[in-house]
Design an enzyme around this catalytic site. Structure first.
Site, PDB file in Angstrom:
ATOM      1  N   SER A  64       1.263  -1.321  -0.380  1.00  0.00           N
ATOM      2  CA  SER A  64      -0.235   0.058   0.382  1.00  0.00           C
ATOM      3  C   SER A  64       1.144   1.078  -0.007  1.00  0.00           C
ATOM      4  O   SER A  64       0.165   2.253  -0.429  1.00  0.00           O
ATOM      5  CB  SER A  64      -0.460   0.323   0.588  1.00  0.00           C
ATOM      6  OG  SER A  64      -1.456  -0.608   1.203  1.00  0.00           O
ATOM      7  N   ALA A 152      -4.541  -0.371  -2.911  1.00  0.00           N
ATOM      8  CA  ALA A 152      -4.153   0.422  -1.751  1.00  0.00           C
ATOM      9  C   ALA A 152      -5.408   0.310  -0.219  1.00  0.00           C
ATOM     10  O   ALA A 152      -5.781   0.971  -0.797  1.00  0.00           O
ATOM     11  CB  ALA A 152      -2.895   1.260  -1.712  1.00  0.00           C
ATOM     12  N   LYS A 153      -4.696  -0.032   1.118  1.00  0.00           N
ATOM     13  CA  LYS A 153      -5.154   0.804   2.238  1.00  0.00           C
ATOM     14  C   LYS A 153      -4.685   1.749   2.757  1.00  0.00           C
ATOM     15  O   LYS A 153      -4.436   2.127   3.211  1.00  0.00           O
ATOM     16  CB  LYS A 153      -5.140  -0.627   2.668  1.00  0.00           C
ATOM     17  CG  LYS A 153      -6.626  -0.818   4.103  1.00  0.00           C
ATOM     18  CD  LYS A 153      -6.433  -1.911   5.018  1.00  0.00           C
ATOM     19  CE  LYS A 153      -7.001  -1.685   6.119  1.00  0.00           C
ATOM     20  NZ  LYS A 153      -8.434  -1.846   5.253  1.00  0.00           N
ATOM     21  N   VAL A 154      -5.344   2.470   1.387  1.00  0.00           N
ATOM     22  CA  VAL A 154      -5.544   4.209   2.444  1.00  0.00           C
ATOM     23  C   VAL A 154      -6.306   5.209   3.275  1.00  0.00           C
ATOM     24  O   VAL A 154      -7.073   4.821   2.768  1.00  0.00           O
ATOM     25  CB  VAL A 154      -5.128   4.949   0.812  1.00  0.00           C
ATOM     26  CG1 VAL A 154      -4.722   6.286   0.956  1.00  0.00           C
ATOM     27  CG2 VAL A 154      -4.128   4.766   0.098  1.00  0.00           C
ATOM     28  N   TYR A 158     -11.352   5.571   2.776  1.00  0.00           N
ATOM     29  CA  TYR A 158     -12.187   5.834   4.651  1.00  0.00           C
ATOM     30  C   TYR A 158     -13.464   6.511   3.855  1.00  0.00           C
ATOM     31  O   TYR A 158     -14.078   6.397   4.928  1.00  0.00           O
ATOM     32  CB  TYR A 158     -11.619   5.099   5.109  1.00  0.00           C
ATOM     33  CG  TYR A 158     -11.339   3.931   4.865  1.00  0.00           C
ATOM     34  CD1 TYR A 158     -11.663   2.825   5.306  1.00  0.00           C
ATOM     35  CD2 TYR A 158     -10.200   3.843   4.413  1.00  0.00           C
ATOM     36  CE1 TYR A 158     -11.232   1.550   4.599  1.00  0.00           C
ATOM     37  CE2 TYR A 158      -9.349   1.878   3.543  1.00  0.00           C
ATOM     38  CZ  TYR A 158     -10.459   1.206   4.083  1.00  0.00           C
ATOM     39  OH  TYR A 158      -9.698  -0.056   3.957  1.00  0.00           O
TER      40      TYR A 158
END
Ligand code: PMP
Length: 295
Positions: A64, A152-154, A158
């Site tokens: 990420s 990617a876990k950005v 969220y």
């Protein structure tokens, strides 16, 4: 709720008291959402605590960061070990673990030179509860992969998840279901989607969704159980005609979906492929073969 006076967190190579740790209000992550994180679960097993797929989660954290050009000089093994130690120090067995890579003070829109990493953990029950969910198709779509790095876990991604969740809850539903920008089924605000039709499982293909580690585990288990799974691009009407459906994610685990908008799935959860996978997942995460740390 997340920590008390005794809680310890991991911050840049040291274990420090959560209530004494601090960060800079000029962090680029706080202002622009430019940071990456993970969500991991630890389970109590017969032989001690197991951090389920710890390596996979820290590898995804690294990926990420690389995808959005955040410098990541950490060693994955060291982070796996730090997580084990964190759980020991906090005497946690069943826990949710949250690593976060956040940037130095920087008010420009250029990448920072330095980042920090923190890892914290707390006890957390199944995120979406254990009752079957009533979903609504969100008016928000998932961000277009040409706008962001969807895989990617950005942190900033969220906002989309929070808006969709708020909308669903404000309308009296339990959770949202988001489509991609072309109108194909994508995922939940924090979970991946599967549905069952005529004994076959379907799940959105990679490309417009977060490549969930639980999704990968469910695919592994489905293969072991000789269930047929098709990954592809599916329209909402295919879901409306399904027999049953479920969400899966680290925090939510495997959770049945009762309905989407006004459509109630006809198959009883107890008879669904989802229920078999839910039971197998629950067993898999507590299998002792992968125990990484002993409490
Ligand atoms: N999609 C989104 C948008 C998520 O935030 C999550 C939770 N990380 C998932 C899917 C499920 O991913 P995982 O199984 O790796 O937790």
């Amino acid at each position: 709720m997340y920590y008390n006076d005794n809680t310890v967190i991991y911050l840049d190579g040291k274990f420090v008291k959560a209530n004494q740790a601090s960060t800079d209000l000029y962090s680029q992550t706080l202002h622009y959402g430019y940071g990456v994180f993970e969500g991991i679960r630890a389970y109590a097993t017969e032989n001690g605590t197991q951090v389920f797929k710890s390596y996979e989660h820290f590898e995804r954290l690294k990926r990420s960061a690389e995808l959005i050009q955040i410098p990541f000089a950490y060693d994955v093994q060291a982070l796996v070990d730090a997580t084990d130690e964190l759980l020991r120090r906090n005497k946690l067995t069943d826990a949710y673990v949250r690593p976060l890579v956040f940037c130095d003070p920087n008010m420009t829109l250029a990448r920072p030179n330095n980042v920090s990493i923190m890892i914290c953990a707390w006890e957390w029950g199944a995120y979406l509860g254990d009752k079957q969910l009533r979903l609504m198709v969100s008016s928000y779509c998932r961000p277009h992969p040409r706008s962001i790095k969807i895989e990617a876990k950005v942190c900033g991604h969220y906002v989309n998840s929070i808006l969709a969740t708020n909308e669903a809850k404000d309308k009296g539903y339990d959770e949202a279901l988001l489509l991609d920008s072309d109108g194909f089924l994508a995922e939940g605000p924090g979970a991946n989607l599967f549905f069952e039709k005529d004994g076959v499982l379907f799940t959105p293909q990679l490309g417009n969704i977060l490549p969930g580690i639980t999704r990968a585990t469910v695919l592994e288990i489905a293969e072991e159980l000789e269930m047929e799974v098709q990954q592809g691009l599916f329209k909402p009407n295919e879901l409306f005609e399904a027999d049953s459906a479920f969400y899966c994610g680290t925090a939510a685990e495997v959770i049945g979906i009762a309905s989407v908008d006004e459509t109630v799935f006809p198959k009883a959860w107890k008879d669904s492929l989802g229920k078999k996978l839910q039971d197998a997942y629950s067993k898999r995460v507590r299998e002792t073969s992968n125990v990484l740390s002993k409490n």
